[in-house]
Design a protein around this motif. Structure first.
Motif, PDB file in Angstrom:
ATOM      1  N   THR A  31       0.836  -1.195   0.000  1.00 36.66           N
ATOM      2  CA  THR A  31       0.000   0.000   0.000  1.00 36.66           C
ATOM      3  C   THR A  31       0.872   1.247   0.000  1.00 36.66           C
ATOM      4  O   THR A  31       2.040   1.197   0.394  1.00 36.66           O
ATOM      5  N   LEU A  32       0.292   2.368  -0.412  1.00 36.02           N
ATOM      6  CA  LEU A  32       1.026   3.628  -0.388  1.00 36.02           C
ATOM      7  C   LEU A  32       1.315   4.077   1.034  1.00 36.02           C
ATOM      8  O   LEU A  32       2.315   4.735   1.287  1.00 36.02           O
ATOM      9  N   GLY A  33       0.440   3.731   1.956  1.00 34.62           N
ATOM     10  CA  GLY A  33       0.667   4.090   3.352  1.00 34.62           C
ATOM     11  C   GLY A  33       1.963   3.494   3.884  1.00 34.62           C
ATOM     12  O   GLY A  33       2.690   4.131   4.646  1.00 34.62           O
ATOM     13  N   GLU A  34       2.262   2.268   3.472  1.00 36.64           N
ATOM     14  CA  GLU A  34       3.509   1.622   3.889  1.00 36.64           C
ATOM     15  C   GLU A  34       4.719   2.334   3.286  1.00 36.64           C
ATOM     16  O   GLU A  34       5.757   2.467   3.934  1.00 36.64           O
ATOM     17  N   LEU A  35       4.602   2.809   2.046  1.00 35.53           N
ATOM     18  CA  LEU A  35       5.713   3.524   1.406  1.00 35.53           C
ATOM     19  C   LEU A  35       5.939   4.894   2.042  1.00 35.53           C
ATOM     20  O   LEU A  35       7.081   5.315   2.232  1.00 35.53           O
ATOM     21  N   ALA A  36       4.860   5.593   2.360  1.00 37.84           N
ATOM     22  CA  ALA A  36       4.985   6.936   2.934  1.00 37.84           C
ATOM     23  C   ALA A  36       5.699   6.904   4.284  1.00 37.84           C
ATOM     24  O   ALA A  36       6.435   7.832   4.618  1.00 37.84           O
ATOM     25  N   ASP A  37       5.502   5.845   5.057  1.00 33.90           N
ATOM     26  CA  ASP A  37       6.150   5.737   6.367  1.00 33.90           C
ATOM     27  C   ASP A  37       7.671   5.611   6.265  1.00 33.90           C
ATOM     28  O   ASP A  37       8.383   5.967   7.192  1.00 33.90           O
ATOM     29  N   LEU A  38       8.175   5.115   5.138  1.00 35.09           N
ATOM     30  CA  LEU A  38       9.606   4.862   4.993  1.00 35.09           C
ATOM     31  C   LEU A  38      10.440   6.133   4.919  1.00 35.09           C
ATOM     32  O   LEU A  38      11.615   6.133   5.286  1.00 35.09           O
ATOM     33  N   THR A  39       9.863   7.220   4.432  1.00 38.59           N
ATOM     34  CA  THR A  39      10.642   8.453   4.254  1.00 38.59           C
ATOM     35  C   THR A  39      10.107   9.620   5.077  1.00 38.59           C
ATOM     36  O   THR A  39      10.571  10.742   4.913  1.00 38.59           O
ATOM     37  N   ALA A  40       9.137   9.374   5.951  1.00 33.38           N
ATOM     38  CA  ALA A  40       8.508  10.455   6.710  1.00 33.38           C
ATOM     39  C   ALA A  40       9.513  11.238   7.556  1.00 33.38           C
ATOM     40  O   ALA A  40       9.377  12.451   7.724  1.00 33.38           O
ATOM     41  N   ASP A  41      10.541  10.566   8.072  1.00 34.33           N
ATOM     42  CA  ASP A  41      11.514  11.239   8.933  1.00 34.33           C
ATOM     43  C   ASP A  41      12.738  11.765   8.169  1.00 34.33           C
ATOM     44  O   ASP A  41      13.631  12.348   8.768  1.00 34.33           O
ATOM     45  N   LEU A  42      12.768  11.617   6.854  1.00 33.27           N
ATOM     46  CA  LEU A  42      13.954  11.998   6.087  1.00 33.27           C
ATOM     47  C   LEU A  42      13.836  13.353   5.390  1.00 33.27           C
ATOM     48  O   LEU A  42      14.826  14.058   5.252  1.00 33.27           O
ATOM     49  N   VAL A  43      12.654  13.700   4.905  1.00 30.99           N
ATOM     50  CA  VAL A  43      12.459  14.972   4.199  1.00 30.99           C
ATOM     51  C   VAL A  43      11.136  15.604   4.627  1.00 30.99           C
ATOM     52  O   VAL A  43      10.265  14.935   5.169  1.00 30.99           O
ATOM     53  N   VAL A  44      10.998  16.899   4.339  1.00 29.96           N
ATOM     54  CA  VAL A  44       9.766  17.612   4.688  1.00 29.96           C
ATOM     55  C   VAL A  44       8.609  17.095   3.834  1.00 29.96           C
ATOM     56  O   VAL A  44       8.812  16.475   2.790  1.00 29.96           O
TER      57      VAL A  44
END
Length: 182
Positions: A31-44
């Motif tokens: 799911t896209l939700g799983e992908l979004a969690d991977l970079t949430a802490d790396l960029v704005v």
């Protein structure tokens, strides 16, 4: 996504082990939700490679409304059909989560859901002076995506169906008949 993770490991924002684990999760994400969690802490948020839709209300009030094609389905989707028809086609949709709540208000209207095979629809909303057609049983496995329809149906209907299958043209009929040689 993978390029952003590679940049983060080269800048020192991720260790080699964190990078390997996130790449593994990115390659197996469903799911896209799983992908979004991977970079949430790396960029704005504005620089995220995957931006999730907050979800807008789909409303067919005294007229039709349709959502189809390639679109992102939020975890909670709100639909209103008042004396109108709303058709939501999930065949090319991208789900953010494995379980989607569809909050429906149908008053004197129609809600039509078109779902592909492998997507389960559970209608838990009571139908008063209306009808409900179609639907699929609850998911057999934890990996099967589920759309749960909740809300109010008053004098309207909810229709759940799969897309029509293509029919091939057959010149000599649908069955082969044995040749009788005597």
């Amino acid at each position: 996504m993978l390029a952003l993770l590679a940049d983060a490991v080269s800048d020192g924002r991720l260790t080699i082990d964190e990078h390997a684990e996130r790449v593994q999760r990115a390659c197996t994400a469903r799911t896209l939700g799983e992908l979004a969690d991977l970079t949430a802490d790396l960029v704005v948020a504005s620089a995220q490679p995957v931006r999730l839709d907050g979800g807008r209300v789909i409303s067919g009030i005294f007229g039709p409304a349709r959502r189809d094609g390639r679109w992102v389905v939020p975890e909670t989707l709100t639909v209103t059909a008042m004396a109108g028809e709303v058709e939501i086609d999930f065949t090319q949709a991208i789900l953010q989560a494995r379980r989607v709540q569809l909050l429906a208000t149908v008053i004197g209207g129609r809600l039509r859901l078109v779902v592909p095979d492998g997507l389960s629809v559970v209608v838990t909303t009571p139908v008063v002076l209306g009808r409900r057609r179609g639907g699929t049983p609850p998911a057999a496995t934890a990996d099967t995506p589920v759309i749960e329809v909740k809300g109010l149906v008053l004098g309207g209907e909810i229709i759940v169906r799969t897309p029509p299958r293509s029919r091939r043209f057959r010149l000599f009929g649908s069955r082969r008949r044995p040749i009788n040689r005597t």
